[in-house]
Each structure stands twice: as C-alpha cells, then as structure tokens.
Write a protein that holds these residues in place. Sequence first.
Motif, short mmCIF file in Angstrom:
data_model
loop_
_atom_site.label_atom_id
_atom_site.label_comp_id
_atom_site.label_asym_id
_atom_site.label_seq_id
_atom_site.Cartn_x
_atom_site.Cartn_y
_atom_site.Cartn_z
N SER A 49 24.57 -7.62 14.76
CA SER A 49 24.00 -6.65 13.84
C SER A 49 22.56 -6.27 14.18
O SER A 49 22.05 -5.27 13.68
N ASN A 50 21.90 -7.04 15.04
CA ASN A 50 20.48 -6.78 15.30
C ASN A 50 20.09 -7.29 16.69
O ASN A 50 19.44 -8.32 16.81
N THR A 51 20.46 -6.56 17.75
CA THR A 51 20.16 -7.02 19.09
C THR A 51 18.79 -6.53 19.53
O THR A 51 18.46 -5.36 19.40
N TYR A 52 17.97 -7.46 20.03
CA TYR A 52 16.65 -7.10 20.55
C TYR A 52 16.17 -8.19 21.49
O TYR A 52 16.70 -9.31 21.50
N VAL A 53 15.17 -7.83 22.29
CA VAL A 53 14.47 -8.82 23.10
C VAL A 53 13.03 -8.86 22.60
O VAL A 53 12.48 -7.88 22.13
N GLU A 54 12.46 -10.06 22.70
CA GLU A 54 11.05 -10.21 22.37
C GLU A 54 10.31 -10.48 23.67
O GLU A 54 10.68 -11.36 24.44
N LEU A 55 9.27 -9.67 23.91
CA LEU A 55 8.50 -9.79 25.14
C LEU A 55 7.37 -10.81 24.98
O LEU A 55 7.09 -11.27 23.88
N ASP A 56 6.75 -11.12 26.09
CA ASP A 56 5.68 -12.13 26.10
C ASP A 56 4.48 -11.75 25.24
O ASP A 56 3.70 -12.60 24.86
N ASP A 57 4.34 -10.47 24.88
CA ASP A 57 3.24 -10.06 24.01
C ASP A 57 3.69 -9.90 22.56
O ASP A 57 3.01 -9.28 21.75
N SER A 58 4.87 -10.44 22.22
CA SER A 58 5.47 -10.43 20.88
C SER A 58 6.07 -9.09 20.46
O SER A 58 6.57 -8.95 19.35
N ASN A 59 6.02 -8.07 21.33
CA ASN A 59 6.70 -6.81 21.02
C ASN A 59 8.21 -7.02 21.07
O ASN A 59 8.71 -7.76 21.92
N LYS A 60 8.92 -6.37 20.16
CA LYS A 60 10.38 -6.46 20.12
C LYS A 60 10.96 -5.11 20.51
O LYS A 60 10.51 -4.07 20.05
N ILE A 61 11.98 -5.16 21.36
CA ILE A 61 12.64 -3.94 21.82
C ILE A 61 14.13 -4.08 21.53
O ILE A 61 14.78 -5.00 22.02
N ALA A 62 14.66 -3.15 20.72
CA ALA A 62 16.09 -3.15 20.41
C ALA A 62 16.87 -2.67 21.62
O ALA A 62 16.36 -1.90 22.44
N TYR A 63 18.11 -3.13 21.74
CA TYR A 63 18.95 -2.68 22.86
C TYR A 63 20.40 -2.54 22.44
O TYR A 63 20.86 -3.20 21.51
#
Length: 84
Positions: A49-63
Amino acid sequence: MPYDKSKMSKRIKATKPEDFFFRKDKWYSAIAIDAHLGRKISYVNNKHSNTYVELDDSNKIAYDTILIATGTDPVHPPIKGIEN
C-alpha cells in the motif's frame, strides 16, 4: 547508469563518468525513469500500500517499480603472477 566497458580503454582520459554511459540523462527522463546517481538507500519499504525508498539524507521517494543496481567488482582468477 549502464556503461560501455569497450569505450573505457579508448576514452581513459575522459573527465566525467558520464562519458561512458550508454544513454544520456534526457533519455531516461523521457521515458519516466528517475535516476538517482551516487545516492545511498538506507531503507526500502515494500509494503503493497505504500512503497518507497528512504535515502541517506532522509528523503523518501515513492516507487511503482524499483531497480537497485549495486555494481560489481572484477573477478581476479587465481593465476600466479597476475598481480604484476
């Protein structure tokens, strides 16, 4: 980005890694691929229901679909004297 190993020896004096890429950044954006080069992923949330990655700078990117290309190291066969 995929790169062309056959060009490596011919362009060894290239000043930018981008000189070896098969495609330019514009090609990926034209087909809706977001490339985040040189970034580290600290977390992958793959809940349906909520796919995302979290980057090393805490930004989240949905995919919708994700490809994580980690690279590789060359294999060195155990041949005596190869280190020379």
